[in-house]
Scaffold this motif. Sequence first.
Motif, mmCIF file in Angstrom:
data_model
loop_
_atom_site.group_PDB
_atom_site.id
_atom_site.type_symbol
_atom_site.label_atom_id
_atom_site.label_comp_id
_atom_site.label_asym_id
_atom_site.label_seq_id
_atom_site.Cartn_x
_atom_site.Cartn_y
_atom_site.Cartn_z
ATOM 1 N N PRO A 55 0.769 -1.190 -0.011
ATOM 2 C CA PRO A 55 0.070 -0.095 0.018
ATOM 3 C C PRO A 55 0.838 1.220 0.000
ATOM 4 O O PRO A 55 0.454 2.172 -0.534
ATOM 5 C CB PRO A 55 -0.748 -0.167 1.326
ATOM 6 N N LYS A 85 2.144 1.627 -3.469
ATOM 7 C CA LYS A 85 1.296 2.511 -4.309
ATOM 8 C C LYS A 85 0.968 3.707 -3.968
ATOM 9 O O LYS A 85 0.844 4.620 -5.011
ATOM 10 C CB LYS A 85 -0.020 1.674 -4.094
ATOM 11 N N ASP A 86 1.222 4.173 -2.834
ATOM 12 C CA ASP A 86 0.840 5.654 -2.435
ATOM 13 C C ASP A 86 2.151 6.348 -3.340
ATOM 14 O O ASP A 86 1.869 7.628 -3.579
ATOM 15 C CB ASP A 86 1.076 5.956 -1.025
#
Length: 221
Positions: free
Chosen positions: A157, A160-161
Amino acid sequence: MIRVLLADDELMIRAGVRAILTTDPGIEVAAEAGDGREAIDLALAHRPGVAVLDVRMPKLDGLAAAAEIRRTLPETAVVMLTTFGEDDYVARALAAGAAGFLLKAGDPRELIAGVRAVAEGGAYLSPRIAHRVITELGGARLARTATARERSASLTPREKDVLALVGAGLSNAAIGRQLHLAEGTVKAYMTTIMGRLEARNRVQAAIIAYEAGLVPGPGNG
């Protein structure tokens, strides 16, 4: 201060771009050229941080000038100015090493944002250009989208940020500020991300971010 070389064979376009850039006190137009050959000569003379080049110019077009500037002055980032229908030029500009793509008819704020992004080591795609590249350039949109989502699925995650902000044109330093990370940590994330995405450069990573739906914009969300 970001020193900019501006190259366009149309005087009115040059004047307009110069006027927009000089509204930012942190940007200086150091030199102006009317053709691609002159752009290369002035880049070598002034060594600007950013070269803003029109795609179509006499004597030597902007794509050839971009490739030569990147070869001889790798510290100079290149932004290409295009019109909406020049998809094939965008593909060639990617190969030439350009880090930014802007529409002449786009929002003036994008010009300043794009110059600042590439000056800081980021990449900047006008949202309309990014959407056009993704939906039309080379065809096979669904296959590319599936591939991009498959590759990005392997990211954490936080990765992805980071990738989403790369797609938005942010530099490592700006990403660090937004995500409250040290710049060195962002660089480490980028090394991992580029490897997992099999992206050769930051612009490719930005396009994958768009294709995977990680960046809000036309066609995403």
